[in-house]
Design a protein around this motif. Structure first.
Motif, short mmCIF file in Angstrom:
data_model
loop_
_atom_site.label_atom_id
_atom_site.label_comp_id
_atom_site.label_asym_id
_atom_site.label_seq_id
_atom_site.Cartn_x
_atom_site.Cartn_y
_atom_site.Cartn_z
N LEU A 90 0.71 -1.20 -0.07
CA LEU A 90 0.12 0.08 -0.05
C LEU A 90 0.80 1.25 0.13
O LEU A 90 1.85 1.42 0.70
CB LEU A 90 -0.90 -0.11 1.29
N ASP A 91 0.55 2.40 -0.81
CA ASP A 91 1.32 3.58 -1.14
C ASP A 91 0.37 4.66 -0.29
O ASP A 91 -0.37 5.21 -0.85
CB ASP A 91 1.33 3.75 -2.35
N THR A 92 0.67 4.47 1.12
CA THR A 92 0.07 5.55 1.79
C THR A 92 0.49 5.78 3.30
O THR A 92 1.57 5.24 3.69
CB THR A 92 -1.36 4.80 2.35
N THR A 128 5.50 4.96 2.08
CA THR A 128 5.14 6.47 2.46
C THR A 128 6.10 7.39 1.71
O THR A 128 7.38 7.10 0.99
CB THR A 128 5.35 6.66 3.70
N ASN A 129 5.72 8.60 1.67
CA ASN A 129 6.52 9.64 1.06
C ASN A 129 6.10 11.00 1.78
O ASN A 129 5.13 10.84 2.47
CB ASN A 129 6.72 9.73 -0.47
N PRO A 130 7.01 12.14 1.81
CA PRO A 130 6.73 13.34 2.32
C PRO A 130 5.13 13.96 1.96
O PRO A 130 4.37 14.36 2.84
CB PRO A 130 7.84 14.50 1.95
N VAL A 164 15.01 2.85 4.00
CA VAL A 164 15.01 4.31 3.70
C VAL A 164 14.98 4.67 2.26
O VAL A 164 15.62 3.97 1.37
CB VAL A 164 16.36 4.69 4.51
N LYS A 165 14.08 5.44 1.91
CA LYS A 165 13.75 6.07 0.59
C LYS A 165 14.82 7.17 0.29
O LYS A 165 14.65 8.10 1.06
CB LYS A 165 12.34 6.53 0.42
N ILE A 166 15.26 7.12 -0.93
CA ILE A 166 16.30 8.13 -1.01
C ILE A 166 16.13 8.54 -2.61
O ILE A 166 16.10 7.44 -3.37
CB ILE A 166 17.76 7.77 -0.94
N GLY A 169 2.88 6.32 -13.33
CA GLY A 169 1.73 7.11 -13.57
C GLY A 169 2.45 8.49 -13.85
O GLY A 169 1.62 9.04 -14.72
N ARG A 170 3.25 8.84 -13.29
CA ARG A 170 3.99 10.12 -13.68
C ARG A 170 4.75 10.47 -14.98
O ARG A 170 4.52 11.30 -15.64
CB ARG A 170 5.06 10.45 -12.52
N LEU A 171 5.01 9.02 -15.30
CA LEU A 171 5.75 8.99 -16.94
C LEU A 171 4.39 8.92 -17.99
O LEU A 171 4.57 9.66 -18.76
CB LEU A 171 6.45 7.57 -17.02
N ALA A 207 7.13 -1.52 -8.62
CA ALA A 207 6.44 -0.62 -9.53
C ALA A 207 5.52 0.30 -8.71
O ALA A 207 4.68 -0.01 -7.86
CB ALA A 207 5.28 -1.29 -10.40
N ALA A 208 6.07 1.67 -8.70
CA ALA A 208 5.19 2.85 -8.06
C ALA A 208 4.27 3.87 -8.87
O ALA A 208 4.53 3.72 -10.18
CB ALA A 208 6.29 3.46 -7.04
N SER A 209 3.85 4.77 -8.12
CA SER A 209 2.80 5.74 -8.83
C SER A 209 1.85 5.09 -9.72
O SER A 209 1.61 5.31 -10.94
CB SER A 209 3.72 6.53 -9.50
N LEU A 210 1.23 4.02 -9.19
CA LEU A 210 0.19 3.23 -10.10
C LEU A 210 -0.76 3.86 -9.57
O LEU A 210 -1.29 4.31 -8.43
CB LEU A 210 -0.02 1.84 -9.49
N ARG A 211 -1.80 4.31 -10.63
CA ARG A 211 -3.11 4.89 -10.47
C ARG A 211 -4.57 4.24 -10.66
O ARG A 211 -5.37 4.76 -10.35
CB ARG A 211 -3.09 6.00 -11.63
N HIS A 212 -4.33 3.08 -11.07
CA HIS A 212 -5.53 2.07 -11.37
C HIS A 212 -5.40 0.91 -11.50
O HIS A 212 -4.30 0.25 -11.46
CB HIS A 212 -6.53 2.70 -12.65
C1 E4P Z 1 6.24 5.60 -4.40
O1 E4P Z 1 6.84 4.94 -3.55
C2 E4P Z 1 5.61 6.88 -4.40
O2 E4P Z 1 4.85 7.15 -2.98
C3 E4P Z 1 4.13 6.92 -5.04
O3 E4P Z 1 3.79 5.78 -5.76
C4 E4P Z 1 4.10 8.14 -5.94
O4 E4P Z 1 2.84 7.83 -6.47
P1 E4P Z 1 2.35 9.46 -7.18
O5 E4P Z 1 3.16 9.70 -8.50
O6 E4P Z 1 0.85 9.05 -7.47
O7 E4P Z 1 2.39 10.45 -6.19
#
Ligand code: E4P
Length: 219
Positions: A5-7, A27-29, A84-86, A133-135, A164-169
């Protein structure tokens, strides 16, 4: 493929945890801010770690190498499951190399190219996170990046896992699995959407009605 989960919402983590299929959290900021803020990042991450017994990513905010190394060591000390995320830039890469040699687990974030992923892998990162998703948002095919990183890492036996991150659907989750990602991290809404299909709802309704009719219960 693992489902994460990305939350940074403890409520969402708790709600999803009951199904027993979520094995990690990112998580992220921005997610921390979205979850309401007002609480220390460490407290949020520790509460999540008390719910999910798996890797929990927490992101560094420092910009310089020494700051990143110091902050990452501190974050890694919060809990044994914390990763740790960098972000991948020159300072990030140097910090990742140093920290990996110390045994700190790193999730390299904001990956938008296979070259960035290879550098992070060579530096010893445990995970690379291509942002699908951002791409897609800028007219590229985000999942092609996941496929290419998986292909290269497989060919050269990189131990680094592709997240795989930034998944939208929900279709993104299927595509990530087909692309060979080791993990898909998704917002709670996407996780919920994975359950649903209108034919399942219609089928359940009909089974209930037919069962009640067969048993003589008035529908
Ligand atoms: C992944 O670790 C990021 O927290 C996240 O997937 C970013 O998603 P977003 O592009 O929807 O913000």
């Amino acid at each position: 493929m693992e489902l994460w989960l990305d939350t940074a919402s403890v409520d969402e983590v708790r709600a999803a945890s009951r199904f027993g299929v979520i094995s990690g959290i990112t998580t992220n900021p921005s997610l921390w801010a979205k979850s309401g803020g007002g609480r220390e990042y460490r407290d949020v991450v520790l509460e999540i770690a008390s719910i999910i017994d798996g890797p929990i990513s927490a992101e560094c905010l420092s910009q310089d190498v020494e700051g990143l190394v110091e902050e990452a060591r501190r974050i890694a000390g919060w809990h044994p499951n914390v990763v740790v995320k960098i972000p991948i830039d020159e300072n990030g890469l140097e910090a990742i190399s140093r920290l990996s040699r110390e045994g700190v687990k790193i999730n390299t974030t904001l990956i938008f190219s296979t070259n960035q992923a290879m550098l992070a892998g060579q530096a010893g990162a445990t995970y690379v996170s291509p942002f699908v998703g951002r791409l897609d948002d800028v007219g590229e095919e985000g999942m092609a990046l996941v496929r290419e990183i998986v292909e290269v890492f497989d060919r050269y036996n990189f131990p680094t896992r592709v997240l795989a991150a930034s998944l939208r659907h929900p279709r993104h989750v299927v595509e990530a699995a087909k692309a060979g990602a080791h993990i898909a991290t998704m917002p709670y809404a996407v996780f919920q959407a994975m359950f649903r299909h209108p034919l399942t709802d219609a089928g359940m309704k009909r089974f209930l009605e037919d069962g009640q009719r067969a048993s003589g219960v008035k529908v």
